[in-house]
Motif scaffolding. Structure first.
Motif, PDB file in Angstrom:
ATOM      1  N   GLU A 333       1.001  -1.285  -0.109  1.00 18.72           N
ATOM      2  CA  GLU A 333      -0.096  -0.018   0.183  1.00 18.72           C
ATOM      3  C   GLU A 333       0.715   1.276   0.019  1.00 18.72           C
ATOM      4  OE1 GLU A 333      -3.941  -1.565   2.371  1.00 18.72           O
ATOM      5  OE2 GLU A 333      -1.976  -0.961   3.704  1.00 18.72           O
ATOM      6  N   LYS A 334       1.704   1.150   0.758  1.00 18.74           N
ATOM      7  CA  LYS A 334       2.743   2.634   0.886  1.00 18.74           C
ATOM      8  C   LYS A 334       3.485   2.659  -0.163  1.00 18.74           C
ATOM      9  CE  LYS A 334       6.573   3.989   3.566  1.00 18.74           C
ATOM     10  NZ  LYS A 334       7.716   3.646   4.823  1.00 18.74           N
ATOM     11  N   HIS A 335       4.375   1.800  -0.944  1.00 21.80           N
ATOM     12  CA  HIS A 335       5.233   1.999  -2.048  1.00 21.80           C
ATOM     13  C   HIS A 335       4.729   1.943  -3.242  1.00 21.80           C
ATOM     14  CE1 HIS A 335       8.204   2.395   0.931  1.00 21.80           C
ATOM     15  NE2 HIS A 335       8.142   1.331   1.507  1.00 21.80           N
ATOM     16  N   LEU A 336       3.683   0.811  -3.653  1.00 14.28           N
ATOM     17  CA  LEU A 336       3.355   0.551  -4.682  1.00 14.28           C
ATOM     18  C   LEU A 336       1.655   1.104  -5.063  1.00 14.28           C
ATOM     19  CD1 LEU A 336       4.338  -2.987  -5.419  1.00 14.28           C
ATOM     20  CD2 LEU A 336       5.634  -0.692  -5.864  1.00 14.28           C
ATOM     21  N   LYS A 337       1.055   1.672  -4.063  1.00 10.35           N
ATOM     22  CA  LYS A 337      -0.257   2.228  -3.987  1.00 10.35           C
ATOM     23  C   LYS A 337      -1.279   1.035  -4.339  1.00 10.35           C
ATOM     24  CE  LYS A 337       1.848   6.081  -3.138  1.00 10.35           C
ATOM     25  NZ  LYS A 337       1.887   6.463  -1.548  1.00 10.35           N
ATOM     26  N   LEU A 338      -1.048  -0.215  -3.882  1.00 16.68           N
ATOM     27  CA  LEU A 338      -1.983  -1.082  -4.357  1.00 16.68           C
ATOM     28  C   LEU A 338      -3.166  -1.029  -3.068  1.00 16.68           C
ATOM     29  CD1 LEU A 338       0.168  -4.232  -5.275  1.00 16.68           C
ATOM     30  CD2 LEU A 338      -0.748  -2.550  -6.945  1.00 16.68           C
ATOM     31  N   LEU A 396      -0.895  -8.949  -5.346  1.00 10.80           N
ATOM     32  CA  LEU A 396      -0.661  -8.628  -4.091  1.00 10.80           C
ATOM     33  C   LEU A 396       0.271  -9.397  -3.508  1.00 10.80           C
ATOM     34  CD1 LEU A 396      -4.408  -7.788  -3.132  1.00 10.80           C
ATOM     35  CD2 LEU A 396      -2.521  -6.269  -2.931  1.00 10.80           C
ATOM     36  N   ARG A 397       0.427 -10.644  -4.106  1.00  8.79           N
ATOM     37  CA  ARG A 397       1.281 -11.732  -3.542  1.00  8.79           C
ATOM     38  C   ARG A 397       2.725 -11.607  -4.432  1.00  8.79           C
ATOM     39  NH1 ARG A 397       5.281 -13.892  -3.411  1.00  8.79           N
ATOM     40  NH2 ARG A 397       5.623 -16.153  -3.113  1.00  8.79           N
ATOM     41  N   VAL A 400       5.268  -8.302  -3.786  1.00  5.60           N
ATOM     42  CA  VAL A 400       5.883  -7.883  -2.330  1.00  5.60           C
ATOM     43  C   VAL A 400       7.402  -7.681  -2.546  1.00  5.60           C
ATOM     44  CG1 VAL A 400       6.407  -8.957  -0.153  1.00  5.60           C
ATOM     45  CG2 VAL A 400       4.260  -9.373  -1.185  1.00  5.60           C
ATOM     46  N   THR A 401       7.979  -8.505  -3.250  1.00  2.96           N
ATOM     47  CA  THR A 401       9.451  -8.397  -3.543  1.00  2.96           C
ATOM     48  C   THR A 401       9.730  -7.059  -4.300  1.00  2.96           C
ATOM     49  OG1 THR A 401      10.038 -10.601  -4.030  1.00  2.96           O
ATOM     50  CG2 THR A 401      11.475  -9.228  -4.714  1.00  2.96           C
ATOM     51  N   GLU A 402       9.016  -6.481  -4.969  1.00  7.27           N
ATOM     52  CA  GLU A 402       9.189  -4.981  -5.479  1.00  7.27           C
ATOM     53  C   GLU A 402       8.959  -4.082  -4.636  1.00  7.27           C
ATOM     54  OE1 GLU A 402       7.049  -2.198  -8.966  1.00  7.27           O
ATOM     55  OE2 GLU A 402       6.551  -4.254  -8.761  1.00  7.27           O
ATOM     56  N   ALA A 403       7.976  -4.204  -3.646  1.00  7.76           N
ATOM     57  CA  ALA A 403       7.852  -3.254  -2.683  1.00  7.76           C
ATOM     58  C   ALA A 403       8.725  -3.207  -1.617  1.00  7.76           C
ATOM     59  CB  ALA A 403       6.436  -3.781  -1.960  1.00  7.76           C
ATOM     60  N   LEU A 404       9.664  -4.339  -1.408  1.00 14.35           N
ATOM     61  CA  LEU A 404      10.603  -4.468  -0.500  1.00 14.35           C
ATOM     62  C   LEU A 404      12.012  -3.378  -0.893  1.00 14.35           C
ATOM     63  CD1 LEU A 404      10.064  -7.946   0.726  1.00 14.35           C
ATOM     64  CD2 LEU A 404      10.410  -6.063   2.248  1.00 14.35           C
ATOM     65  N   THR A 405      12.013  -3.504  -2.057  1.00 16.05           N
ATOM     66  CA  THR A 405      12.852  -2.777  -3.000  1.00 16.05           C
ATOM     67  C   THR A 405      13.078  -1.136  -2.319  1.00 16.05           C
ATOM     68  OG1 THR A 405      11.874  -2.334  -5.127  1.00 16.05           O
ATOM     69  CG2 THR A 405      13.294  -4.263  -4.732  1.00 16.05           C
ATOM     70  N   HIS A 406      11.884  -0.868  -2.381  1.00 14.28           N
ATOM     71  CA  HIS A 406      11.746   0.844  -1.878  1.00 14.28           C
ATOM     72  C   HIS A 406      11.637   1.081  -0.209  1.00 14.28           C
ATOM     73  CE1 HIS A 406      10.183   1.663  -5.929  1.00 14.28           C
ATOM     74  NE2 HIS A 406       9.379   0.557  -5.736  1.00 14.28           N
ATOM     75  N   GLU A 407      12.138  -0.025   0.372  1.00 11.10           N
ATOM     76  CA  GLU A 407      12.098   0.003   1.649  1.00 11.10           C
ATOM     77  C   GLU A 407      13.626   0.175   2.283  1.00 11.10           C
ATOM     78  OE1 GLU A 407       9.760   0.079   5.775  1.00 11.10           O
ATOM     79  OE2 GLU A 407       9.509   0.535   3.447  1.00 11.10           O
ATOM     80  N   GLY A 408      14.498   0.169   1.600  1.00 14.39           N
ATOM     81  CA  GLY A 408      15.840   0.514   1.919  1.00 14.39           C
ATOM     82  C   GLY A 408      16.659  -0.723   1.491  1.00 14.39           C
ATOM     83  N   TYR A 409      17.506  -1.046   2.337  1.00 10.67           N
ATOM     84  CA  TYR A 409      18.420  -2.569   2.060  1.00 10.67           C
ATOM     85  C   TYR A 409      17.844  -3.478   2.497  1.00 10.67           C
ATOM     86  CZ  TYR A 409      22.714  -5.241   1.234  1.00 10.67           C
ATOM     87  OH  TYR A 409      23.385  -5.978   0.629  1.00 10.67           O
TER      88      TYR A 409
END
Length: 533
Positions: A333-338, A396-397, A400-409
């Motif tokens: 929701e935060k990074h990909l606006k899903l 939505l499943r 998730v890996t893509e969303a994590l790339t926006h969260e830092g390392y």
């Protein structure tokens, strides 16, 4: 209760571990609770290309080893390649950059040459030339790997299969597809769907990954629960060995008991034993009816009980059973606006059914959903039957890996465990790390006991890594799990192999490597621990 199967139907209810057995290490093991602390009297320090820091040691087993005494690329070597591959021998640093860096941007090599063959014979000539001159080679497919296995560590020649992208044959009676190793998985899926078949493999990286790379890493993916692993669906391989010999085992038979099944050596060997150039694979018919349910659960125990009901009530039409936790949903929701299509829950499930009769499948799914909701195992959910809505739920499943790339390392772990222990590792890791980590999230394939544990921090943090490893591997070993369920070992995990395999097995792997690649030119520094190379 009536559940409508419409475009987006809404369900309305509320170790022992011995450090590599390496002779160069003097290791003492001290037990502290469940953890094993590894201490060494010898820390071997050297240049680490990827982190520009310490090399592999008991304190840093994932680092790169020293460069082995391979030859360097000369003008004579380049002249040979340019003659063999006119216009397909790449030396421009700008064009090489993307092939030198992994998808996660955590591993970077220094290769000065990228080769792009189109045929098996060209691969054979490349490897023969490299073997005769002791030149190291890094085979590369779509470069979507997550363990540093598809990029060079030092200056290895990159052998790309990207132009080996042709379908050779397809038998629409048996469903057997034969194709070159560089075919992109999604392109193969589209090719087959036009012929009323599907690939037995589906991955989030399907738009980039190559079938040869999938086979080389024995990729699992989202359909393993239904169609099994590539060890069962791959019928034959064509492989070029390190010295240039071509192993033509491109069988299209489902049954062949004549001697050893040599293709199994190369499935999951991560390009260390040979370069896969062509694959024959058994493909199932395209299902006539597909349903996807996205459900919420209040606890992981309820999720597991839902899985039990699911296997019993959906049986032959069950295609996938995936999960993600609330932290994953927050990142989407935060990074990909899903958008979360259901009420917020601690856990989410993606269930896919695939069959030949829409009425029959919908009835079975309806009965299953009614059972799990009336028993309060599931708190809320939605169902999709149209392709666009199915894709939206799967995203939505898959993303998730893509969303994590926006969260830092991100520190990524791909673990197999007994199904009932999957989320215990996530919870224990959160307690173990405390405030050191920004996020500790879990998602994965419940149907085959595969957890994707991801730990994020604002930037690369050696102290955090030291707290994670080897704790995560000790925990996994204690419950007789595997430290790599489907991603492989690559560069990052090679020295942790002893947490999952006995020393005798690893030694035998080393013997097989020495037999097939005596000079060790194929993907050196990968998969096998440093003391084996």
């Amino acid at each position: 209760m009536v559940i409508f199967f419409e475009k987006f139907a809404r369900l309305s209810l509320k170790s022992t571990f011995i450090w590599s057995l390496c002779p160069q290490y003097s290791t003492a093991l001290t037990t502290v609770g469940r953890a094993l602390i590894v201490r060494s009297s010898q820390l071997i320090q050297h240049r680490y290309v990827h982190s520009r820091g310490l090399g592999a040691s008991p304190a840093n087993p994932g680092a790169a080893p020293p460069r082995l005494p391979f030859s360097r690329v000369t003008q004579e070597v380049l002249a040979f390649f340019r003659t063999l591959l006119p216009g397909r021998t790449i030396t421009d640093p700008d064009l090489l950059k993307s092939s030198n860096v992994d998808w996660l941007k955590t591993v970077e090599g220094n290769s000065e040459v990228l080769l792009r063959p189109k045929t098996t014979e060209e691969v054979s000539q490349i490897l023969r030339h490299c073997s005769e001159r002791n030149l190291a080679v890094c085979p590369q497919g779509g470069n979507t790997g997550l363990v540093g296995g598809s990029v060079p560590v030092f200056d290895e020649i990159i052998l790309s299969t990207s132009l080996m992208n042709q379908v050779i044959t397809f038998d629409n009676i048996s469903g057997i597809l034969t194709c070159q190793a560089g075919c992109v998985l999604e392109n193969l899926s589209n090719y087959l769907e036009e012929r009323d078949f599907i690939m037995p493999l589906d991955l989030g990286a399907k738009g980039s990954c190559h079938i040869g790379g999938n086979v080389s890493t024995n990729a699992g993916g989202l359909r393993l629960l239904r169609y099994g692993s590539l060890r069962g669906t791959v019928l034959g391989l064509e492989v070029v060995l390190a010295d240039g010999r071509i192993l033509k085992c491109l069988a299209t038979l489902r049954k062949d008991n004549t001697g050893y099944d040599l293709k199994q050596l190369f499935i999951g060997s991560e390009g260390t034993l040979g370069v896969i150039t062509a694959v024959s694979i058994l493909c199932p018919r395209k299902p006539k009816a597909v349903n996807v349910a996205f459900l919420g659960c209040s606890s992981f125990q309820q999720l597991l009980e839902t899985f039990q009901y699911c296997r019993g009530m959906l049986g032959e039409i069950l295609s996938a059973f995936e999960f993600l936790d609330a932290s994953c949903m927050s990142l989407l929701e935060k990074h990909l606006k899903l958008t979360n299509p259901i009420t917020e829950s601690p856990f989410y499930i993606v269930i896919e059914t695939a069959g030949s009769n829409a009425t029959h499948d919908e009835e079975k799914l309806h009965q299953f959903l009614e059972e799990v909701m009336t028993s309060s195992l599931v708190t809320d959910g939605t169902v999709a039957t149209e392709a666009t809505k199915i894709k939206a739920l799967w995203s939505l499943r898959e993303r998730v890996t893509e969303a994590l790339t926006h969260e830092g390392y991100t520190y990524k772990y791909d673990i197999s465990l007994p199904v009932e222990k999957i989320y215990d590792l996530v919870q224990d890791m959160r307690g173990h790390l405390g405030d050191m980590a920004k996020n500790v999230v879990g998602y994965g394939h419940v149907g085959d006991g595969n957890l994707h544990l991801n730990i994020t921090s604002p930037s690369k943090d050696p102290a955090l890594l030291a707290a994670i490893e080897p704790y995560v591997y000790e925990w996994t070993s204690e419950w007789k799990g595997s430290i790599s369920a489907e991603h492989g070992l690559g560069l990052k995990k090679r020295n942790y192999i002893y947490y999952s395999k006995p020393s005798e097995a690893v030694a035998l792997m080393g013997s097989i490597k020495a037999m097939l690649d005596p000079k060790g030119i194929l993907n050196p520094y990968k998969t096998l621990p440093d003391n084996i190379h």
